[in-house]
Design a protein around this motif. Structure first.
Motif, PDB file in Angstrom:
ATOM      1  N   UNK A 193      54.665  34.899  34.810  1.00 26.67           N
ATOM      2  CA  UNK A 193      54.625  33.337  34.244  1.00 26.67           C
ATOM      3  C   UNK A 193      53.377  32.777  34.507  1.00 26.67           C
ATOM      4  N   UNK A 194      52.583  32.942  35.628  1.00 23.06           N
ATOM      5  CA  UNK A 194      51.332  32.496  35.841  1.00 23.06           C
ATOM      6  C   UNK A 194      50.250  33.157  34.613  1.00 23.06           C
ATOM      7  N   UNK A 195      50.469  34.504  34.699  1.00 21.96           N
ATOM      8  CA  UNK A 195      49.372  35.271  33.847  1.00 21.96           C
ATOM      9  C   UNK A 195      49.714  34.745  32.443  1.00 21.96           C
ATOM     10  N   UNK A 196      50.606  34.755  31.919  1.00 24.37           N
ATOM     11  CA  UNK A 196      51.196  34.360  30.693  1.00 24.37           C
ATOM     12  C   UNK A 196      50.612  32.923  30.337  1.00 24.37           C
ATOM     13  N   UNK A 197      50.864  31.902  31.225  1.00 30.14           N
ATOM     14  CA  UNK A 197      50.489  30.548  30.880  1.00 30.14           C
ATOM     15  C   UNK A 197      48.861  30.503  31.061  1.00 30.14           C
ATOM     16  N   UNK A 198      48.467  31.264  31.958  1.00 25.79           N
ATOM     17  CA  UNK A 198      46.650  30.775  32.293  1.00 25.79           C
ATOM     18  C   UNK A 198      45.999  31.861  31.148  1.00 25.79           C
ATOM     19  N   UNK A 199      46.604  33.006  30.889  1.00 23.82           N
ATOM     20  CA  UNK A 199      46.056  33.714  29.565  1.00 23.82           C
ATOM     21  C   UNK A 199      46.004  32.986  28.392  1.00 23.82           C
ATOM     22  N   UNK A 200      47.075  32.250  27.966  1.00 24.69           N
ATOM     23  CA  UNK A 200      47.176  31.279  26.809  1.00 24.69           C
ATOM     24  C   UNK A 200      46.211  30.213  27.054  1.00 24.69           C
ATOM     25  N   UNK A 201      46.122  29.785  28.106  1.00 24.15           N
ATOM     26  CA  UNK A 201      45.003  28.441  28.505  1.00 24.15           C
ATOM     27  C   UNK A 201      43.602  28.858  28.327  1.00 24.15           C
ATOM     28  N   UNK A 202      43.317  30.147  29.039  1.00 26.94           N
ATOM     29  CA  UNK A 202      41.862  30.395  29.024  1.00 26.94           C
ATOM     30  C   UNK A 202      41.406  31.446  27.996  1.00 26.94           C
TER      31      UNK A 202
ATOM     32  N   UNK B  96      41.448  34.583  28.253  1.00 26.37           N
ATOM     33  CA  UNK B  96      40.649  35.474  28.794  1.00 26.37           C
ATOM     34  C   UNK B  96      41.691  36.123  30.060  1.00 26.37           C
ATOM     35  N   UNK B  97      42.176  37.350  29.909  1.00 27.61           N
ATOM     36  CA  UNK B  97      43.177  37.728  30.670  1.00 27.61           C
ATOM     37  C   UNK B  97      42.512  38.244  32.211  1.00 27.61           C
ATOM     38  N   UNK B  98      41.312  38.509  32.280  1.00 29.47           N
ATOM     39  CA  UNK B  98      40.861  38.595  33.514  1.00 29.47           C
ATOM     40  C   UNK B  98      40.568  37.466  34.379  1.00 29.47           C
ATOM     41  N   UNK B  99      40.414  36.285  33.767  1.00 33.07           N
ATOM     42  CA  UNK B  99      39.895  34.765  34.173  1.00 33.07           C
ATOM     43  C   UNK B  99      41.194  34.512  34.732  1.00 33.07           C
ATOM     44  N   UNK B 100      42.401  34.688  33.912  1.00 34.56           N
ATOM     45  CA  UNK B 100      43.727  34.352  34.080  1.00 34.56           C
ATOM     46  C   UNK B 100      44.329  35.042  35.480  1.00 34.56           C
ATOM     47  N   UNK B 101      43.874  36.304  35.534  1.00 36.90           N
ATOM     48  CA  UNK B 101      44.096  36.982  36.881  1.00 36.90           C
ATOM     49  C   UNK B 101      43.253  36.394  38.268  1.00 36.90           C
ATOM     50  N   UNK B 102      42.308  35.791  38.042  1.00 36.12           N
ATOM     51  CA  UNK B 102      41.365  35.325  39.043  1.00 36.12           C
ATOM     52  C   UNK B 102      42.072  34.035  39.404  1.00 36.12           C
ATOM     53  N   UNK B 103      42.321  33.267  38.478  1.00 33.76           N
ATOM     54  CA  UNK B 103      42.948  32.072  38.626  1.00 33.76           C
ATOM     55  C   UNK B 103      44.227  31.840  39.320  1.00 33.76           C
ATOM     56  N   UNK B 104      44.957  32.960  38.887  1.00 39.56           N
ATOM     57  CA  UNK B 104      46.445  33.208  39.564  1.00 39.56           C
ATOM     58  C   UNK B 104      46.391  33.513  40.924  1.00 39.56           C
ATOM     59  N   UNK B 105      45.388  34.299  41.195  1.00 34.01           N
ATOM     60  CA  UNK B 105      45.145  34.643  42.811  1.00 34.01           C
ATOM     61  C   UNK B 105      44.704  33.583  43.228  1.00 34.01           C
ATOM     62  N   UNK B 106      43.913  32.727  42.868  1.00 38.61           N
ATOM     63  CA  UNK B 106      43.591  31.309  43.542  1.00 38.61           C
ATOM     64  C   UNK B 106      44.816  30.625  43.759  1.00 38.61           C
ATOM     65  N   UNK B 107      45.521  30.424  42.913  1.00 40.43           N
ATOM     66  CA  UNK B 107      46.797  29.562  42.938  1.00 40.43           C
ATOM     67  C   UNK B 107      47.601  29.947  43.781  1.00 40.43           C
ATOM     68  N   UNK B 108      47.965  31.231  43.968  1.00 42.54           N
ATOM     69  CA  UNK B 108      48.849  31.961  44.889  1.00 42.54           C
ATOM     70  C   UNK B 108      48.254  32.578  46.230  1.00 42.54           C
ATOM     71  N   UNK B 109      47.108  32.096  46.406  1.00 43.76           N
ATOM     72  CA  UNK B 109      46.371  32.562  47.664  1.00 43.76           C
ATOM     73  C   UNK B 109      46.611  33.835  48.145  1.00 43.76           C
ATOM     74  N   UNK B 110      46.264  34.952  47.115  1.00 45.74           N
ATOM     75  CA  UNK B 110      46.529  36.286  47.354  1.00 45.74           C
ATOM     76  C   UNK B 110      45.521  36.608  48.399  1.00 45.74           C
ATOM     77  N   UNK B 111      45.699  37.859  49.090  1.00 48.77           N
ATOM     78  CA  UNK B 111      44.785  38.270  50.039  1.00 48.77           C
ATOM     79  C   UNK B 111      43.905  39.329  49.278  1.00 48.77           C
ATOM     80  N   UNK B 112      42.715  39.353  49.378  1.00 52.67           N
ATOM     81  CA  UNK B 112      41.826  40.392  48.730  1.00 52.67           C
ATOM     82  C   UNK B 112      41.425  40.077  47.311  1.00 52.67           C
TER      83      UNK B 112
END
Length: 243
Positions: free
Chosen positions: A1-10, A12-28
């Motif tokens: 859901x995060x990826x779909x929403x952020x990809x639609x907003x940006x 850019x799929x790769x930017x959506x992945x980066x932003x999702x990682x920040x929001x979810x505080x993923x490690x690495x």
């Protein structure tokens, strides 16, 4: 859901992945293999072609070969850079055709893995999976990955040796699934050194013992020190039994 929403907003799929990682505080860091809009297409054992991951996994036929449409999409430069700088590259566990193989069909990814000085390890699945791996042994999984990559890429394979309980076997048998057969000689004939241990953790379903997997992966790195700018490690040898 995060990826779909952020990809639609940006856009850019790769930017959506980066932003999702920040929001979810993923490690690495998470780098997609490609940002291209692609579709999976599978050649089944009855000669038909099935398009889309959902339809592939729902098919009653067995997958023989996987394709990307359009073929050979371009990889992300940061992904290739991460592979080149890695100390350890692992592939698996995961669905053989719909999770693992697609990355190897992205242009330049297999070559980057092969050329990286990192130790390359395949983490073998615990159980077979309908459509994707029924009847396939551990060596068959590696062969399928090699066939799609175009050449060998692994130094080691982490393989479970713990038998599942009768209750778990019965549960998976209802889906036509079973524990993956470990054919050590066939694995070694592929130039891969098998590492055997009790990786199975039962939690109503078959899961990997993540602590043991992580420990053994780190052990492989520690036991293979850098020498003269490249990593010295065995390509063949007897399996390591880690109880």
């Amino acid at each position: 859901l995060f990826l779909a929403a952020l990809t639609s907003l940006t856009g850019d799929f790769s930017e959506a992945v980066r932003l999702s990682s920040e929001i979810l505080a993923t490690r690495g860091h998470i780098y997609p293999a490609t940002a291209a809009n692609i579709e999976l297409q599978a050649l089944m054992d009855d000669g038909t072609r099935v398009c889309g991951e959902t339809k592939i996994t729902a098919s009653k036929c067995r997958v023989e070969e996987l394709f990307l449409v359009p073929p050979a999409p371009e990889p992300l430069p940061q992904t290739l850079d991460a592979i080149a700088r890695a100390d350890l590259i692992t592939v698996g566990p995961g669905s053989l055709f719909t999770s693992l193989i697609p990355d190897l069909l992205v242009s330049g990814i297999p070559e980057a893995i092969r050329e990286s000085p990192a130790i390359k390890v395949y983490v073998c699945n615990l159980m077979t999976q309908a459509n994707e791996s029924l009847g396939r042994t551990a060596a068959d999984h590696i062969r399928a990955l090699y066939d799609h990559a175009g050449f060998p890429i692994f130094d080691y394979a982490l393989i479970n040796q713990r038998p599942a309980s009768d209750e778990l076997k019965a549960k998976y048998a209802l889906e036509g699934a079973s524990q993956i057969v470990v054919d050590l000689e066939a694995i070694e004939s592929l130039g891969v050194c098998p590492v055997l241990a009790d990786y199975l953790f039962e939690d109503g379903v078959a899961r990997h013992d993540t602590d043991r997997v992580a420990r053994d992966l780190l052990d492989l790195v520690i036991q293979s020190p850098l020498e003269s700018g490249s990593q010295s490690r065995p390509r063949h040898g007897a399996p390591t039994d880690r109880k």
